[in-house]
Design a protein around this motif. Structure first.
Motif, PDB file in Angstrom:
ATOM      1  N   LYS A 189     -14.910 -22.403   2.367  1.00 60.53           N
ATOM      2  CA  LYS A 189     -15.117 -23.017   1.050  1.00 60.53           C
ATOM      3  C   LYS A 189     -16.434 -23.770   1.014  1.00 60.53           C
ATOM      4  O   LYS A 189     -17.189 -23.704   0.042  1.00 60.53           O
ATOM      5  CB  LYS A 189     -13.951 -23.950   0.730  1.00 60.53           C
ATOM      6  CG  LYS A 189     -13.706 -24.156  -0.747  1.00 60.53           C
ATOM      7  CD  LYS A 189     -12.373 -24.834  -0.991  1.00 60.53           C
ATOM      8  CE  LYS A 189     -12.101 -24.886  -2.477  1.00 60.53           C
ATOM      9  NZ  LYS A 189     -10.785 -25.525  -2.754  1.00 60.53           N
ATOM     10  N   GLN A 190     -16.705 -24.514   2.080  1.00 67.45           N
ATOM     11  CA  GLN A 190     -17.947 -25.292   2.151  1.00 67.45           C
ATOM     12  C   GLN A 190     -19.171 -24.381   2.170  1.00 67.45           C
ATOM     13  O   GLN A 190     -20.229 -24.737   1.642  1.00 67.45           O
ATOM     14  CB  GLN A 190     -17.931 -26.187   3.388  1.00 67.45           C
ATOM     15  CG  GLN A 190     -16.962 -27.359   3.281  1.00 67.45           C
ATOM     16  CD  GLN A 190     -16.837 -28.141   4.575  1.00 67.45           C
ATOM     17  OE1 GLN A 190     -17.291 -27.703   5.637  1.00 67.45           O
ATOM     18  NE2 GLN A 190     -16.209 -29.314   4.506  1.00 67.45           N
TER      19      GLN A 190
ATOM     20  N   LYS B 265     -19.320 -21.711   0.583  1.00 69.46           N
ATOM     21  CA  LYS B 265     -19.256 -21.003  -0.706  1.00 69.46           C
ATOM     22  C   LYS B 265     -18.923 -19.524  -0.543  1.00 69.46           C
ATOM     23  O   LYS B 265     -19.370 -18.685  -1.320  1.00 69.46           O
ATOM     24  CB  LYS B 265     -20.562 -21.182  -1.490  1.00 69.46           C
ATOM     25  CG  LYS B 265     -20.842 -22.638  -1.832  1.00 69.46           C
ATOM     26  CD  LYS B 265     -22.066 -22.808  -2.689  1.00 69.46           C
ATOM     27  CE  LYS B 265     -22.273 -24.277  -3.024  1.00 69.46           C
ATOM     28  NZ  LYS B 265     -23.473 -24.499  -3.848  1.00 69.46           N
TER      29      LYS B 265
ATOM     30  N   HIS C 298     -16.323 -17.875  -1.419  1.00 72.02           N
ATOM     31  CA  HIS C 298     -15.109 -18.041  -2.227  1.00 72.02           C
ATOM     32  C   HIS C 298     -14.191 -16.819  -2.162  1.00 72.02           C
ATOM     33  O   HIS C 298     -12.971 -16.961  -2.095  1.00 72.02           O
ATOM     34  CB  HIS C 298     -15.489 -18.338  -3.677  1.00 72.02           C
ATOM     35  CG  HIS C 298     -16.313 -19.574  -3.822  1.00 72.02           C
ATOM     36  ND1 HIS C 298     -15.848 -20.816  -3.454  1.00 72.02           N
ATOM     37  CD2 HIS C 298     -17.582 -19.764  -4.284  1.00 72.02           C
ATOM     38  CE1 HIS C 298     -16.787 -21.721  -3.685  1.00 72.02           C
ATOM     39  NE2 HIS C 298     -17.858 -21.110  -4.182  1.00 72.02           N
TER      40      HIS C 298
ATOM     41  N   HIS D  72     -12.621 -16.804   1.233  1.00 72.36           N
ATOM     42  CA  HIS D  72     -11.671 -17.920   1.315  1.00 72.36           C
ATOM     43  C   HIS D  72     -10.352 -17.569   0.644  1.00 72.36           C
ATOM     44  O   HIS D  72      -9.267 -17.785   1.206  1.00 72.36           O
ATOM     45  CB  HIS D  72     -12.290 -19.169   0.657  1.00 72.36           C
ATOM     46  CG  HIS D  72     -11.319 -20.303   0.481  1.00 72.36           C
ATOM     47  ND1 HIS D  72     -10.604 -20.480  -0.694  1.00 72.36           N
ATOM     48  CD2 HIS D  72     -10.930 -21.300   1.327  1.00 72.36           C
ATOM     49  CE1 HIS D  72      -9.827 -21.543  -0.565  1.00 72.36           C
ATOM     50  NE2 HIS D  72     -10.010 -22.052   0.647  1.00 72.36           N
TER      51      HIS D  72
ATOM     52  N   GLU E 134     -15.220 -10.749  -0.441  1.00 67.49           N
ATOM     53  CA  GLU E 134     -16.412 -11.564  -0.734  1.00 67.49           C
ATOM     54  C   GLU E 134     -17.418 -10.771  -1.572  1.00 67.49           C
ATOM     55  O   GLU E 134     -18.016 -11.306  -2.516  1.00 67.49           O
ATOM     56  CB  GLU E 134     -17.058 -12.018   0.580  1.00 67.49           C
ATOM     57  CG  GLU E 134     -18.271 -12.918   0.405  1.00 67.49           C
ATOM     58  CD  GLU E 134     -17.943 -14.223  -0.290  1.00 67.49           C
ATOM     59  OE1 GLU E 134     -18.848 -14.758  -0.983  1.00 67.49           O
ATOM     60  OE2 GLU E 134     -16.791 -14.718  -0.170  1.00 67.49           O
TER      61      GLU E 134
ATOM     62  N   ARG F 161     -18.693 -11.830  -5.383  1.00 68.10           N
ATOM     63  CA  ARG F 161     -20.109 -12.044  -5.717  1.00 68.10           C
ATOM     64  C   ARG F 161     -20.583 -11.061  -6.782  1.00 68.10           C
ATOM     65  O   ARG F 161     -21.352 -11.424  -7.671  1.00 68.10           O
ATOM     66  CB  ARG F 161     -20.975 -11.918  -4.454  1.00 68.10           C
ATOM     67  CG  ARG F 161     -20.714 -13.021  -3.455  1.00 68.10           C
ATOM     68  CD  ARG F 161     -21.719 -13.014  -2.325  1.00 68.10           C
ATOM     69  NE  ARG F 161     -21.405 -14.060  -1.359  1.00 68.10           N
ATOM     70  CZ  ARG F 161     -22.282 -14.568  -0.518  1.00 68.10           C
ATOM     71  NH1 ARG F 161     -23.528 -14.127  -0.512  1.00 68.10           N
ATOM     72  NH2 ARG F 161     -21.926 -15.517   0.337  1.00 68.10           N
TER      73      ARG F 161
ATOM     74  N   ARG G 246     -19.231 -12.218 -10.095  1.00 66.74           N
ATOM     75  CA  ARG G 246     -19.949 -13.414 -10.555  1.00 66.74           C
ATOM     76  C   ARG G 246     -21.321 -13.046 -11.093  1.00 66.74           C
ATOM     77  O   ARG G 246     -21.794 -13.614 -12.078  1.00 66.74           O
ATOM     78  CB  ARG G 246     -20.081 -14.436  -9.418  1.00 66.74           C
ATOM     79  CG  ARG G 246     -18.835 -15.248  -9.142  1.00 66.74           C
ATOM     80  CD  ARG G 246     -19.151 -16.623  -8.558  1.00 66.74           C
ATOM     81  NE  ARG G 246     -20.064 -16.576  -7.436  1.00 66.74           N
ATOM     82  CZ  ARG G 246     -19.689 -16.504  -6.159  1.00 66.74           C
ATOM     83  NH1 ARG G 246     -18.419 -16.427  -5.831  1.00 66.74           N
ATOM     84  NH2 ARG G 246     -20.584 -16.498  -5.195  1.00 66.74           N
TER      85      ARG G 246
END
Length: 245
Positions: free
Chosen positions: A10-11, A13, A15, A18, A46, A50, A53
């Motif tokens: 998460k840190q 990113k 997402h 995660h 992942e 991406r 997004r």
């Protein structure tokens, strides 16, 4: 250990990774995968995250005035839409080839809907798209010329793979707008695609632009290697209003 790993994802990113990791742990399905399958599943998650997004950002940045997509197009025979042509255009090879799409027809027949649907599809295919109401664009660029930001605004337009000029020709162009249109068209010639929607048939654009030399230069570049769609039929807005009634 799993919680620490999820927190680090998460840190960083990651997402998609995660969410896939967390779902696999919570559902107890981690034993269903070999190590390489689990890694592949995480990477796919992942990549998908991406990719989606990126598409969402492209659609937001395009600033479409309408929501439309290829799947929602009404191919009713009375509308004179060549389904095969539209589906070919939806593959976006016209963008690759720097070709233009000229969509004409009377008020309300769905020109803007169709133009936006093609722009939306171009976003999905990874192209940069910008939608403009033509009159508002000319007004904005006229102001930009006054405050010294004109070249910057033109550069933004030039960076797009596709621009949509919606409702072209509602008013005859004055000298300023005529020159502005020529600069936009020249910048994009063999360097990008334009989707134009207009109530005025293409043969009437000469009079809308005015000034013979400039009109010749604009139309030669705009019409050369373009795809034309001429919509017929009743106003779609009128039909919706009658159906609601």
């Amino acid at each position: 250990m799993n919680e620490s790993t999820a927190t680090k994802m998460k840190q960083m990113k990651l997402h998609g990774m995660h969410n896939a990791f967390k779902t696999a742990i919570e559902s107890g399905k981690t034993d269903h995968y070999t190590l390489d399958q689990f890694i592949s599943m995480m990477i796919d998650a992942e990549w998908d995250e991406r990719h989606n997004r990126r598409i969402e950002r492209s659609i937001t940045n395009a600033r479409f005035h309408y929501k439309s997509n290829i799947e929602s197009i009404n191919f009713d025979e009375s509308r004179n839409i060549d389904r095969n042509l539209i589906l070919r255009l939806a593959e976006c090879s016209f963008v690759e080839k720097n070709e233009n799409v000229l969509i004409t027809g009377s008020t309300g027949v769905g020109k803007s809907f169709l133009g936006t649907a093609l722009g939306y599809q171009a976003c999905i295919e990874g192209y940069k798209v910008s939608y403009f109401n033509t009159s508002k664009l000319f007004a904005k660029l006229k102001m930009a010329k006054a405050d010294g930001t004109y070249l910057r605004e033109l550069a933004k337009i030039q960076r797009q793979d596709v621009i949509i000029l919606d409702d072209f020709g509602l008013q005859a162009l004055d000298n300023h707008n005529r020159i502005t249109l020529l600069e936009i068209i020249e910048d994009r010639h063999n360097n990008g695609s334009i989707i134009v929607t207009s109530q005025i048939p293409v043969q009437g654009w000469y009079d809308i632009i005015g000034e013979k030399t400039i009109a010749d230069a604009i139309l030669d570049r705009l019409i050369h290697q373009s795809h034309r769609v001429e919509l017929h039929g009743e106003s779609m807005r009128k039909k919706k209003s009658i159906n609601k009634g």
